[in-house]
Scaffold this motif. Sequence first.
Motif, short mmCIF file in Angstrom:
data_model
loop_
_atom_site.label_atom_id
_atom_site.label_comp_id
_atom_site.label_asym_id
_atom_site.label_seq_id
_atom_site.Cartn_x
_atom_site.Cartn_y
_atom_site.Cartn_z
N CYS A 111 65.46 43.22 21.46
CA CYS A 111 66.06 43.67 20.34
C CYS A 111 66.63 42.87 19.14
CB CYS A 111 67.11 44.71 20.89
SG CYS A 111 68.75 43.91 21.50
N ARG A 129 62.97 47.26 21.85
CA ARG A 129 61.75 47.49 22.62
C ARG A 129 61.83 46.92 23.98
NH1 ARG A 129 58.58 42.68 22.41
NH2 ARG A 129 59.46 41.04 20.87
N TYR A 150 56.24 50.80 28.51
CA TYR A 150 56.59 50.11 27.18
C TYR A 150 57.44 51.12 26.57
CZ TYR A 150 53.38 46.38 28.20
OH TYR A 150 52.39 45.42 28.58
N GLN A 152 59.60 51.84 22.62
CA GLN A 152 60.34 51.18 21.25
C GLN A 152 60.83 52.13 20.55
OE1 GLN A 152 57.26 48.75 19.72
NE2 GLN A 152 57.86 49.21 17.41
#
Length: 808
Positions: A111, A129, A150, A152
């Motif tokens: 981040c 993320r 993942y 974000q």
Amino acid sequence: MALVLTRAAALGQLPPGSVLVPPPTGAPVTQPNKRIYKPRPNAPQVGDWDVRAAIQTADGKLRHLRGHAEMENVNMLFRADEIDYDEDTGEVHARGSVYFEQFERNEKIWCDHVDYNTKTEAGKFYDVRGTTSPRIDTRPGMLTSLNPYYFQGKWAERVDGHYILYDGFLTNCRIPNPWWRLKGPRFNIVPQESARAYRAVFLLRRFPLFYTPFFYKSLEKVPRRTGLLMPNIGHSSTRGVMLGVGAFWAINRSYDATYHVQDYTARGYAHHLELSGKPTDKADFDALLFGVQDRGLKQTDGAPPIKQGGYTFSVAGKADLGDGWTARGFINDLSSYTFRQAFSDSFNEAVFSEVSSVAFLQKDWSTYTFDTVVERKQDFTTLEITNPTNEKQGTYDNSVIIKKLPELDLSSRDHQVENLPVWYSFDTSAGLMSRTQPDFYCPGVEPGQQGTFTTCPDNQQPALLGRYATNLLDSRMDFAPQITSVLHLGDFHLIPSFTVDETFYGETQGPYEDGFMRVLPQDFLRSAREFKMDLVAPSFARVFNRKSWLGDKLKHVIEPKATYEYVTGIGQDFNKIIRFDETDLLSNTNQVTFSLTNRLYAKRGDDVVEIVSWQLSEARYFDPTFGGAILPGSEQRNVLLSQLELTPFAFLDGPRNYSPIVSELRVQPKWNVGFEWRTDYDPVRHSVVASTASADWRKGLYFISVGQTEVHSDVTLLPNESQTRASFGIGNSTRRGWNAAVVAVYDDKADVLQYAIAQATYNTDCCGLSIQLVRLNFGTRDETQYRFAFAVANLGSFGTLKRQERLF
């Protein structure tokens, strides 16, 4: 609306070096989803921080780290350009290329800056993320991936063990161009418990597949939650567009229900209800109800629509009752065969006309088995009667229904008598039986030779006579003890056996007042005596010590065998017996069955495998009428136990001395190549009356299978058929890239492609898309269907292509 995936797929996984520690024996498991974390090797001591930076300054308990700053303790790591840390409050403020890792939860976050309290483990991450490893559930047909998840977003916060992500997305595809994303203004993730998305859009590349105000995914090991299921859509040339929605109800820990409604825009509504339960740890059941409210199949000539709606209901259950007792049941109910043909999505099910229900209670001990059986079998068929002189012409239900209400069976396997070369066994049963079916007669055929016809000689139209039926509760009792021995004469072995078969029937069949066959209220005792002698001759063998592509050595073995069988005591009484099952097919016989088997073995290293097997069998009947069971000149299909033990293809339409010569050839020179060919050559008709051949080959990702079935017999015995089957493909359900397969069934006689299905699947590192085309053309069914499924690795799939309908 809430969307629920009811299978587990955790967003967390044990970090490297961690282990699962089982609780002490007898200890209650209060948190079954909690993972036990083992500290990393060489980690700082509990309560200590390792601090590193290019410049370090302190202002009391406030420490300032500048340039390649790092803070690490046993559970977490901070890395940034600048870090400010308050030792009293545990507050951490990090700025510039921030990296945060929580080792116990295996979380990695990048981040722009973070405000975090190391004591309460609450904080906020900005321009964030990160990744977290999945828990992989390897179920058959499920796409899996080792990719981490993942996420974000603009910012995220951790409060009370929850992670809340704002204005972001989630995926397990490779960044920066993921195949799929779940995008929304807010996500709420509770590690090892659940993940929720609000007002989210599921994107395939940049294309939105669906929108949901609320999306729920369980991360528990037992991920059962009530909610709505993924919607589905498909298309059929006869049903129109198919739109479906469903709901899952987790009733309690032991029971759950699923309801799905499908709108066939051209036909009506289909309802699918499934109930599953596990009342105890040794009992479970599954019940399924499927029905269609059919508006009817439109006719091009303006006639009223043909309605084919109905239902099918099935229940399967089992229970271990202890002390050797088990209970099992399979209940199936079908409203009509027309409904099955019209709405079944399985080709094999649609063309299968039999419906069977059975429930039994069984106990095994020593060499004995006791069964209590309740059974119902129904064979759905129809018969067209168009003879204008027959007042009862039309289409009639020709189904046969056989019931056991109930039947008790007690049997014993071979049991040796002391130390003698003598073994005894027995089968005994007693039950209440019932059989009903329509009764037709053939004009011009003598009443005493009518039998129960579904076809007539010389292509005559049958006429309806009435309903052939036993009483509701017809009794049948059977007792068949057997004694077996063995005699060794050098290399020859004789295995004689003697059986006494006593069967009592509460009703019989025979000529009625009008001369036609009817059920008569007369009891009957069938007393049969059976003698059987198996002659096992010595095998002839030869070894070939020359290495070849088949193996290091080859061995050819020839195995001759002969069986003499003599059954007496039944005679023409065979035609008095009402047929319920194979017990009633025993008839007089005096026969010898010869068989000659050739086998070829290959030795490959320390392994020996059979690569060729070819068996020839034929029976010689010294009693061509089987004691009068076959009436001379009757020209009707006769099914006797002697015939079924040799071949499933009927051949007895009159007296005869020889059976067909049955040839069974199996060849498997390599593990990935196989060939089978079965033929029945009838010396009476001087032709091959039945032939079934199949061949299979697989190499790497490629597979091919072809088959051919031919039946050329008298139509009194079997309808003439010719059918070709083929399938081929490349890949499998989880292989990355393109995978495709095709299956087809072609009716050569009717010149019709009865069934064809083609499937193409493309799998990426994180998801897969499958498209399937189905073509059906049989009976009253002629349609084309389109199915699809989109699968997300480690999560599941949605669409109209079900797992059981996939080609691989």
